[in-house]
Write a protein that holds these residues in place. Sequence first.
Motif, PDB file in Angstrom:
ATOM      1  N   LYS A   1      -0.052 -39.001  49.669  1.00 16.69           N
ATOM      2  CA  LYS A   1      -0.744 -39.931  48.805  1.00 16.69           C
ATOM      3  C   LYS A   1       0.162 -41.375  48.728  1.00 16.69           C
ATOM      4  O   LYS A   1       1.221 -41.386  48.385  1.00 16.69           O
TER       5      LYS A   1
ATOM      6  N   GLU B   1      -3.886 -44.423  46.129  1.00 14.39           N
ATOM      7  CA  GLU B   1      -3.764 -44.491  44.639  1.00 14.39           C
ATOM      8  C   GLU B   1      -3.766 -46.079  44.293  1.00 14.39           C
ATOM      9  O   GLU B   1      -3.422 -47.009  44.925  1.00 14.39           O
TER      10      GLU B   1
ATOM     11  N   ASP C   1       3.268 -37.117  46.617  1.00 15.24           N
ATOM     12  CA  ASP C   1       2.907 -38.016  45.777  1.00 15.24           C
ATOM     13  C   ASP C   1       3.670 -39.354  45.946  1.00 15.24           C
ATOM     14  O   ASP C   1       4.713 -39.346  46.145  1.00 15.24           O
TER      15      ASP C   1
ATOM     16  N   GLU D   1       0.740 -31.857  43.585  1.00 21.93           N
ATOM     17  CA  GLU D   1       1.173 -33.119  43.894  1.00 21.93           C
ATOM     18  C   GLU D   1       2.812 -33.076  43.427  1.00 21.93           C
ATOM     19  O   GLU D   1       2.974 -32.729  42.172  1.00 21.93           O
TER      20      GLU D   1
ATOM     21  N   GLU E   1      -8.213 -35.415  39.662  1.00 24.96           N
ATOM     22  CA  GLU E   1      -6.664 -35.025  39.463  1.00 24.96           C
ATOM     23  C   GLU E   1      -6.491 -35.017  37.838  1.00 24.96           C
ATOM     24  O   GLU E   1      -6.903 -35.846  37.221  1.00 24.96           O
TER      25      GLU E   1
ATOM     26  N   ASN F   1       0.107 -32.422  38.843  1.00 25.72           N
ATOM     27  CA  ASN F   1       1.290 -32.827  39.036  1.00 25.72           C
ATOM     28  C   ASN F   1       2.519 -31.866  38.761  1.00 25.72           C
ATOM     29  O   ASN F   1       2.480 -31.329  37.456  1.00 25.72           O
TER      30      ASN F   1
HETATM   31 CA    CA Z   1      -0.265 -37.693  40.976  1.00 26.37          CA
END
Ligand code: CA
Length: 274
Positions: free
Chosen positions: A196, A231, A175, A145, A58, A113
């Motif tokens: 996520k 995460e 996300d 995301e 990421e 992102n």
């Molecule tokens: Ca993220």
Amino acid sequence: AKRAGRGTCRFFQTEMDSRLRARAALEADLRGAIERGEVMPYYQPVMALADGRVVGYEALARWQHPTRGMIAPDEFIPIAEDLGLIDMLSVRILHQACIAARDWPPDATLSINISPIQLKDPWLSARLLAVLSETGFAPGRLIVEVTENAIIEDIDAVSELFRSLQRTGIRIALDDFGKGYSSLSHLRQLRFNHLKIDSSFVRTMDSAESRKIVRAVAGLGRALGMPVTAEGVETPAAAEALREMGCEQAQGFFYGRPRPVADPAPRAAEQRSD
Ligand code: CA
Ligand code: C2E
Ligand code: CA
Ligand code: CA
């Protein structure tokens, strides 16, 4: 009492002034910083829990300010959004990451992102694809995301945007699931490829309640055919619990912090003694 009140007021006043001044200074610097490449991606590994391998990375934006040092995204992303610089910032981050990815394993994914407001940008898809073709990065390796805050406003438009991205092979991850505005209706109305789980649940997995929630979300992802990434995995115990729950992927300081160069061999997702 009156005097104290006035003093307090003055204190807040000065503190606010200094915050506003700090923000104004960053505002003045940000555009140039993006153009000069001072805003750059760091890379955090995403691990497959089943076999402990790196799935991809990421990209997380950092601002290497010449005098203020490293500035975190929570400080400058909102400014970029307010100043209309977020599109340029995203394109720069994506571009740098696609170039960096030339040194990665050929199938490693790149997650970026994007801000909720970018979902209103009719050129988003075109902008992203232009960078991919410029750098020769395969759309099938890109995961975008998004968080949910603004998605609600025009669900049909967002749904159409998602479909157009997905037609090119780009995948979309929801996300921070479970935090703030997340709503199950979005899972019904929009087609995400990945889910996520917000780190706030994962970091507190020593509590039975958090563990149950994480387990349930992992099950939800399975039921809906969306691989789930946890995460905020900070401990071997959390990693092991997630693997046992059948959660597919994990990210967190336990495996590796975001770094300026992608770590080819972060700590294995699975450390068995047998
Ligand atoms: Ca993220
Ligand atoms: P996010 O997308 O949810 O990213 C995860 C954040 O958690 C990152 O913070 C990461 O460094 C941190 N993190 C990773 N593992 C752990 C862990 O084990 N424990 C803890 N406590 N934290 C962990 P970071 O890099 O400061 O980014 C903050 C947020 O800024 C991101 O949250 C994302 O929403 C936003 N952001 C970052 N880069 C970009 C960007 O290029 N564009 C946009 N629009 N937003 C970005
Ligand atoms: Ca997140
Ligand atoms: Ca976040």
